[in-house]
Write an enzyme that holds these catalytic residues in place. Structure first.
Site: not given
Ligand code: FAD
Lengths: 772, 283
Positions: A500, A541, A721, A723, A725-726
């Protein structure tokens, strides 16, 4: 009706495409259409011929020796195929213990149970209702043992959860694990830098506070589910897992088989958030399938998720020395409540533990971080991997100090902020970590220097900010394969799990950027260990950076091979002959492939005896949150009216996904801050249902939520880039607590920040404490 | 869940005939939103369910003699969108919008919302404040029970196992004003930690005849006579607060996952005052 939500978006980033325009573009999620039309594949939908369904019978005591398990009534129920206990499992797996840090977790309880809800037996039947009914007919008799639930008590408790500790030795960063026999300490991490004693002796002010975070749940809307089937060549496991490569290696180890006899396939996940890592149901279904020689599926209920994995509760005592507005020394003691099995808790204890002093430039630091066993559901990774528990403490502490010193909370932070080039607690020099930029953007967007309406009557308003950071785990490996077919179409093979977060889309963008094709045209093959190469796991991440680098290398390799092919068939360099023609020229028909491969592992130096290392992490994540709140001082109800999340994500690969990752992470942490808590009574969970464990809905979350990525570039990252996600989780909890104190003068140090706690604190502050 | 028998009667009489006063494993099922959860959790294992879904006569909303009459299997969503209901007692319409969610309201029924007797439910306190009653059908005939007398305890009604709620009757309100405040403590959409329903008539600026009902924090929804007395004649903030104070003293509050009794006492104090203020400002 509520007004429409504010989405200021990330317009700053939207224009930052590069080269062929694939990276930096808000490519719509590749799987979006399949998901909203119900066509996406999930393990839950998988049915195989002759498949049996397993239902688990669970322990009702927190700690005890199993005297007997009576399965006779369950066996006698018509329709039951078989009832299985650990003795049966041992017939196919003689040493049935697994885990990423310690091999401490049995496939089913072996002699002892260590927490309420631990799997003790399994009923197999073709009809899930019969299996469930039969499981309820099983009776177990226990000799109860003293149990320990609190992480502080676990440090000295006479109740010891495990008689024997069994380090796994799987991961290079956890090779040193031993555990301490006859204690509940799975790992103790210590870091010493500078001279804290001296700093405290010379300080003008010393502050000490203790904070606690509670156990909460991941709540993926797809609960855990795994299916195992025997094939002519071995065993195939279909599983909702974030770590297919680990599952293959661990199952092969348990069975004593070569890796290539175990095939692990992962379609889409209905959310993972760190819960679906390492081994969850996979070892159980594998053992059952071997035992009964039929496919076996186990899908947990929502309620059973409460008995599988939680986030760590933690207590953090933090003490700071301050001189001339500078933090000169800091002592951190963190106790992590790991529950009955270590899972990945030891890594949290160490990897997150070493950032406990926060994103500040502090000369003298000491950290003691303890991973503790208790008789509760095991705790493991959950979006943030321990960082939100730490930021909760150090950023509350920062505001409390600033308030006490009558310093502006933004200036106080800026005065102490950790800048690039300066050494972090481990001694590793900061690089590409835009901490100050995040703080500045946050302060600006929150208008922190402007006057503020403080509300009237019983409705008080306040605002607060907080900034946190995280080190990516290291060293971990990712491998990718890019395949160019003879018509020029491109396929990517990698074991990153799209749960997701949009990894398929981002990885396709990397390939597309390099091979100069539209990202939408790149096919991404989902994890299948027979087909896709090794990846450590989709966690922390790490994937955008590690897999992103591997994908970039694979695509560059393919591109180089394409150039070689062009040379070989006599096409001049720089010409725009279509790829398909190159293949035609060489093979005289539509035939052949070009295979590019990429493998990535960053540098890493393990910490020395003092916890110090010059190379602790490949990259730093930075995230900050600012909020405005309204407090109803008659009831303690808090409304967060505005939330701003700012992060350093390096260069945004897909601005729209960056925004939804930030808002999603912040929303999740908002639930953990305001309302979510697993309630225990003597080790028994009393709210294991969504009627009583309340996650936020659209009406709970802040009405205005704005997300921004600061201008930044990760030098070693794929196209700059890193991560994302967190990072949105880091600042949420302390920002809200800081705003609450700003609004009504009370300070909470324990999560969640419920209305009753706030009201009680208000009454205590008035000298009229509310009775219990 | 284990197999059970499902009966689908076509009339109220037939349905009542299928029930058994002495067998707790036989129960009526309407929307099933509450019952199915109990079955999934294993706390209720039926031998037979009597579905009320096929009984057409029970699905109705009508005004007769100035009273609102609602058949027991009318879904809550139908009630929520009914003009008759909104004209008769707008507080019911407003309450329904905060009751659970659209999916539940589409299938949950009026009869189920009353017979389930979970003290956290929203409609009972409102209906008590409005002076509503239910018509109940048994094997020997009909009887009428004021909703104020319907609840015997936690998840318990005074209904016999072979009685069914046939309809709900809300009397004419004659210009009375009402308000319901739902106070949640864990999430906006949650069962209330406290429900406060008030209905009142006014005389000049003051409150004349008031009923004040608290729910969720108490074992069953309760009228608070002392608070009602204190509210009599109240016409300003100090007056609402006096009533709130009296209510806080009077209500017997329960400590549970949504809050301690001591905290709920404060919630009662504040919300009774706020509810009176809201009712005076309401249609
Ligand atoms: C997710 C969720 C959230 C909810 N939130 C709220 C909320 O915020 N506020 C609130 O008030 N409620 C809430 N509810 C409860 C909901 O209102 C009830 O489940 C519903 O009203 C029950 O109606 P039903 O028709 O589905 O009853 P059923 O589940 O069919 O039956 C419930 C009980 O009533 C009995 N029964 C049903 N009809 C009759 C009848 N005519 N005569 C005699 N006995 C009968 C049944 O035997 C059973 O014991 C929530 C429910 C869910 C599932």
């Amino acid at each position: 009706m509520r007004p429409a939500r504010g989405h200021d978006g990330i317009s700053v980033m939207a224009t930052r495409t590069i080269g062929s325009g694939q990276v930096g573009r808000s490519v719509p999620r590749l799987e979006g259409a399949a998901k909203v039309t119900g066509r996406a594949d999930y393990v839950h939908n998988l049915r195989l011929p002759k498949m049996l369904i397993g239902k688990i019978f669970r322990s009702t005591v927190a700690h005890g020796r199993i005297k007997s398990i009576d399965v006779s009534a369950a066996k006698a129920l018509p329709g039951v195929y078989r009832v299985v206990t650990i003795d049966d499992i041992k017939a196919v797996i003689p040493h049935p213990f697994y885990g990423p840090a310690f091999h401490d977790q049995p496939i089913l309880a072996d002699g002892k149970v260590h927490y309420v809800g631990e799997p003790v037996a399994v009923v197999l039947a073709t009809d899930p209702h019969i299996a469930e009914e039969a499981a309820s007919l099983i009776e177990a008799d226990y000799d109860e043992l003293p149990a320990v639930f609190d992480e502080i008590e676990a440090m000295t408790s006479k109740a010891v959860v495990h008689d024997e500790l069994k380090p796994a030795g799987t991961f290079p960063d956890l090779k040193h694990l031993k555990g301490k026999k006859d204690t509940n300490i799975a790992l103790d991490f210590h870091l010493r830098r500078g001279d804290t004693k001296k700093a405290f002796a010379e300080a003008e002010h010393v502050f000490e506070h203790t904070f606690r975070s509670q156990q909460v749940l991941h709540v993926p809307l797809e609960p855990f589910v795994s299916v195992a089937e025997l094939t002519e060549t071995g065993l195939t496991i279909h599983t909702a897992s974030q770590s297919p490569s680990f599952v293959r290696i661990e199952i092969a180890r348990l069975l004593g088989w070569p890796e290539n006899k175990v095939r692990v396939k992962v379609p889409y996940l209905g959310g993972g958030f760190g819960a679906k890592l390492y081994i969850k149901l996979e070892a159980l279904v594998a053992a059952l399938a071997l035992l009964v020689q039929r496919p076996v599926k186990i899908s947990l209920t929502m309620e059973e998720q409460f008995y599988t994995l939680t986030k760590h509760a933690a207590t953090f005592r933090i003490k700071s020395a301050v001189k001339n507005g500078k933090v000169t020394g800091r002592d951190c003691e963190v106790w992590w409540n790991g529950g009955a099995y270590a899972d990945i808790g030891p890594r949290i204890t160490q990897k997150s533990g070493f950032t406990a002093p926060g994103p500040y430039d502090i000369e003298n630091v000491s950290i003691d971080s303890y991973s503790l066993y208790t008789n509760l559901t095991p705790a493991g990774a959950l979006r943030g991997f321990g960082i939100p528990q730490l930021v909760w403490a150090y950023e509350s502490h920062t505001d409390m100090m600033a308030r006490s010193l009558k310093l502006d909370p933004v200036d106080f932070r800026r005065n102490n902020i950790l800048r690039d080039g300066r050494a972090q607690a481990t001694g590793t020099a900061m690089k590409d970590a835009a901490i100050e930029a995040v703080l500045d953007r946050l302060a600006l967007r929150m208008n922190m220097k402007a006057p503020f309406d403080r509300g009237t009557g019983t409705l008080k308003k306040g605002r607060g900010i907080a900034v946190g950071f995280k080190a990516s785990i290291s060293p971990t490996t990712s491998i990718a394969i890019v395949n160019i077919a003879a018509d020029g179409s491109v396929t990517l093979y990698c074991s990153t799990v799209d749960m997701g977060q949009g990894s398929d889309t981002a990885n396709a963008q990397f390939v597309a950027e390099i091979l100069n094709v539209p990202a939408e045209s790149v096919k991404v093959v989902h994890p299948d260990t027979d087909v896709t190469p090794y990846d450590m796991a989709t966690l922390g991440s790490r994937s955008l950076y590690h897999m992103g680098n591997a994908v970039r290398l694979a695509a560059e390799d393919a591109k180089a091979k394409l150039a070689a092919l062009a040379r070989e068939v006599g096409v001049p360099e720089g010409s725009n002959v279509p790829v398909a023609e190159l293949f035609q020229k060489k093979y005289k028909m539509q035939a052949g492939n070009i295979i590019g491969t990429g493998s990535y592992i960053p540098n890493y130096v393990p910490p020395d005896a003092n916890g110090l290392t010059p190379d602790a992490t490949p990259f730093w994540m930075v995230g900050g949150t600012g909020v405005e709140v309204e407090v109803d001082t008659e009831t303690g109800h808090v409304k967060v009216t505005k939330m701003i999340n700012v992060a350093d994500v390096g260069r945004p690969v897909n601005p729209r996904i960056v925004e939804t990752q930030l808002s999603g992470a912040a929303t999740m942490q908002f639930g953990f801050t305001m309302q979510e808590k697993i309630e225990f009574d003597g080790g028994q969970i009393t709210n294991a249902s969504f009627a009583d464990y309340k996650i936020p809905s659209i009406v709970d979350i802040p009405r205005t939520m704005q997300n921004e990525a600061v201008e930044s570039e990760q030098g070693t990252g794929p196209f700059g880039a890193k991560g994302v996600g967190e990072s949105g989780t880091f600042g949420v909890s302390p920002a809200i607590a800081n705003a609450i104190e700003d609004a009504c003068g009370v300070r909470l140090t324990e999560l969640p920040l419920t209305a009753e706690k706030i009201y009680r604190a208000l009454r205590t502050a008035q000298g009229k404490p509310l009775e219990d | 869940m284990t197999p059970f028998e499902l009966a689908e009667p076509k009339s109220l009489k037939e349905a009542v005939g299928l029930l058994d006063a002495d067998d707790p494993t036989i129960r009526p099922i309407a929307g099933g939103t509450a019952l199915m959860l109990m079955m999934k959790a294993g706390v209720f294992r039926p031998s037979k369910l009597v579905s009320l879904g096929g009984i057409k006569e029970l699905r109705s909303i009508a005004i007769a003699n100035g009273e609102l009459k609602v058949g027991a299997t009318t879904p809550l969503a139908v009630l929520e969108h009914s003009d008759e209901v909104r004209n008769h007692a707008p507080v019911i319409t407003r309450t329904l919008r905060t009751l659970s969610n659209i999916r539940v309201r589409n299938v949950a029924t009026v009869g189920g919302a009353l017979a389930h007797a979970d003290p956290h439910m929203d409609l009972p306190p409102v209906l008590i404040a409005l002076g509503a009653r239910v018509v109940v059908q048994g094997k020997k005939g009909e009887r009428t029970i004021p909703i104020a007398d319907l609840f015997a305890g936690y998840y318990e009604t005074v209904l016999a196992k072979d009685e069914l709620i046939a309809s709900l009757i809300v009397p004419a309100q004659n210009g009375r004003r009402a308000a319901y405040l739902k106070c949640t403590t864990r999430a906006v959409h949650d069962w209330p930690a406290l429900g406060v329903a008030v209905s009142l008539a006014t005389e000049g600026n003051g409150i004349k005849d008031v009923s004040i009902v608290v729910s969720a924090a108490t074992e069953t929804p309760r009228r608070l006579a002392g608070a009602e007395k204190a509210a009599q004649g109240a016409s300003d903030e100090a007056g609402w607060r006096r009533a709130g104070e009296a209510a806080a003293e009077e209500a017997e509050l329960i400590t549970d996952a949504q809050g301690s009794a001591a905290y709920k006492k404060q919630l009662v104090r504040v919300h009774v005052a706020r509810a009176l203020r809201a009712a005076l400002g309401a249609e």
